[in-house]
Design an enzyme around this catalytic site. Structure first.
Site, PDB file in Angstrom:
ATOM      1  N   ARG A 103      31.915  45.976  34.240  1.00 36.60           N
ATOM      2  CA  ARG A 103      33.247  45.506  33.837  1.00 36.60           C
ATOM      3  C   ARG A 103      33.255  45.154  32.367  1.00 36.60           C
ATOM      4  NH1 ARG A 103      36.464  41.230  37.376  1.00 36.60           N
ATOM      5  NH2 ARG A 103      35.298  39.801  36.069  1.00 36.60           N
ATOM      6  N   THR A 107      38.830  43.359  29.302  1.00 34.41           N
ATOM      7  CA  THR A 107      39.882  43.932  30.159  1.00 34.41           C
ATOM      8  C   THR A 107      39.590  43.806  31.654  1.00 34.41           C
ATOM      9  OG1 THR A 107      38.796  46.084  30.237  1.00 34.41           O
ATOM     10  CG2 THR A 107      40.308  45.692  28.396  1.00 34.41           C
ATOM     11  N   ASP A 198      29.001  34.702  37.369  1.00 34.72           N
ATOM     12  CA  ASP A 198      28.605  36.099  37.206  1.00 34.72           C
ATOM     13  C   ASP A 198      27.358  36.356  38.039  1.00 34.72           C
ATOM     14  OD1 ASP A 198      27.258  38.479  36.163  1.00 34.72           O
ATOM     15  OD2 ASP A 198      28.833  38.458  34.646  1.00 34.72           O
TER      16      ASP A 198
HETATM   17  C1  PRP Z   1      30.435  42.589  38.845  1.00 34.30           C
HETATM   18  C2  PRP Z   1      30.191  42.770  40.315  1.00 34.30           C
HETATM   19  C3  PRP Z   1      31.092  43.902  40.668  1.00 34.30           C
HETATM   20  C4  PRP Z   1      32.260  43.692  39.739  1.00 34.30           C
HETATM   21  C5  PRP Z   1      33.404  43.131  40.519  1.00 34.30           C
HETATM   22  O1  PRP Z   1      29.696  43.510  38.131  1.00 34.30           O
HETATM   23  O2  PRP Z   1      28.854  42.991  40.651  1.00 34.30           O
HETATM   24  O3  PRP Z   1      30.516  45.170  40.452  1.00 34.30           O
HETATM   25  O4  PRP Z   1      31.838  42.779  38.739  1.00 34.30           O
HETATM   26  O5  PRP Z   1      34.532  43.023  39.738  1.00 34.30           O
HETATM   27  P1  PRP Z   1      35.858  43.869  40.012  1.00 34.30           P
HETATM   28  O6  PRP Z   1      36.133  43.771  41.481  1.00 34.30           O
HETATM   29  O7  PRP Z   1      36.873  43.158  39.185  1.00 34.30           O
HETATM   30  O8  PRP Z   1      35.621  45.273  39.556  1.00 34.30           O
HETATM   31  P2  PRP Z   1      29.660  43.574  36.534  1.00 34.30           P
HETATM   32  O9  PRP Z   1      30.668  44.552  36.035  1.00 34.30           O
HETATM   33  O10 PRP Z   1      29.734  42.190  35.973  1.00 34.30           O
HETATM   34  O11 PRP Z   1      28.260  44.234  36.238  1.00 34.30           O
HETATM   35  P3  PRP Z   1      26.766  43.782  36.613  1.00 34.30           P
HETATM   36  O12 PRP Z   1      26.595  44.049  38.082  1.00 34.30           O
HETATM   37  O13 PRP Z   1      25.948  44.699  35.767  1.00 34.30           O
HETATM   38  O14 PRP Z   1      26.593  42.333  36.252  1.00 34.30           O
HETATM   39  N1  URA Z   2      31.924  39.667  38.851  1.00 34.78           N
HETATM   40  C1  URA Z   2      31.157  38.582  39.044  1.00 34.78           C
HETATM   41  O1  URA Z   2      29.923  38.661  38.939  1.00 34.78           O
HETATM   42  N2  URA Z   2      31.763  37.423  39.340  1.00 34.78           N
HETATM   43  C2  URA Z   2      33.086  37.295  39.465  1.00 34.78           C
HETATM   44  O2  URA Z   2      33.574  36.189  39.758  1.00 34.78           O
HETATM   45  C3  URA Z   2      33.875  38.443  39.259  1.00 34.78           C
HETATM   46  C4  URA Z   2      33.275  39.621  38.963  1.00 34.78           C
END
Ligand code: PRP
Ligand code: URA
Length: 206
Positions: A103, A107, A198
């Protein structure tokens, strides 16, 4: 709506410690593993079984065993990696595919950076991602596995927001979602409330 929320005192106990900001990464990983084990058991509750005659030390009887059926688990990198091992422990023949999505912090839209999948047609496909926030990542992952021929897909999450559940239902109606918790909603940065922050950062100590 095919949404299944874990209903077990142990799940409540584990998720409370997972949410706690004082929980350190090593404990966080253990809790994520334990919750994923409960979710893996719950999400595979409808796998097919068949009769198998056996002999116990005392007599003949008929038990049931799992029908050989190809399972695929697809973690969304990187946080989804923390949910893989319970599946591979319980189902040693499972195939593992990977979808890399991240993400954007401004945005909250997910960007794809990696994809490696085994054959999917005719297989039970379990997408695992601990956080279902806006649903953007889950919808993209479902788009990808379906474009590779998956027809039986389920989504396994630890914490879900109603907004994410609705987004998945809008784009992929009927998708079965298993989650350990359904939270209140999202904040203005699209983080889940009360959530746990996170997940990837807490899992890997980044
Ligand atoms: C987090 C999580 C999901 C996503 C969820 O990953 O593990 O993949 O956010 O958010 P959404 O429903 O709004 O798409 P992130 O993009 O932070 O990456 P990471 O797993 O590398 O920390
Ligand atoms: N991704 C995360 O890791 N935590 C949140 O709360 C939303 C997206």
């Amino acid at each position: 709506m095919p949404l299944h929320v874990l209903d077990h005192p142990l799940a409540s106990h584990l998720i409370t410690h997972l949410r706690d900001k004082s929980t350190k990464p090593a404990t966080f990983r253990t809790l994520a593993h334990q919750l994923s084990m409960l979710l893996a058991i719950e999400a595979t509750g409808d796998l097919e079984i068949e009769d198998k005659p056996i002999e116990t030390p005392l007599e003949r009887t008929t038990g049931q065993v799992l029908v050989r059926q190809p399972l695929v688990i697809v973690p969304i990198l990187r946080a989804g990696l923390g949910m893989v091992q319970p599946f591979t422990d319980l189902f040693p023949d499972v195939s593992v595919g990977y979808i890399g999505l991240e993400r954007d912090h401004q945005t909250a839209r997910a960007r794809s950076y990696y994809c490696k999948l085994p054959p999917l047609p005719g297989r039970h496909v379990f997408i695992v991602d601990p956080m279902l926030a806006t649903g953007g990542s889950a919808v993209q992952a479902l788009d990808v596995v379906k474009s590779h021929g998956a027809t039986d897909t389920r989504l396994i999450c630890i914490v879900s927001a109603p907004e994410g559940v609705a987004e998945v239902e809008k784009h992929h109606p009927g998708t079965v979602i298993h989650t350990a918790a359904l939270d209140r909603g999202l904040d203005d940065r699209k983080y889940i409330l009360p959530g746990l922050g996170d997940f990837g950062d807490r899992l890997y100590g980044t």
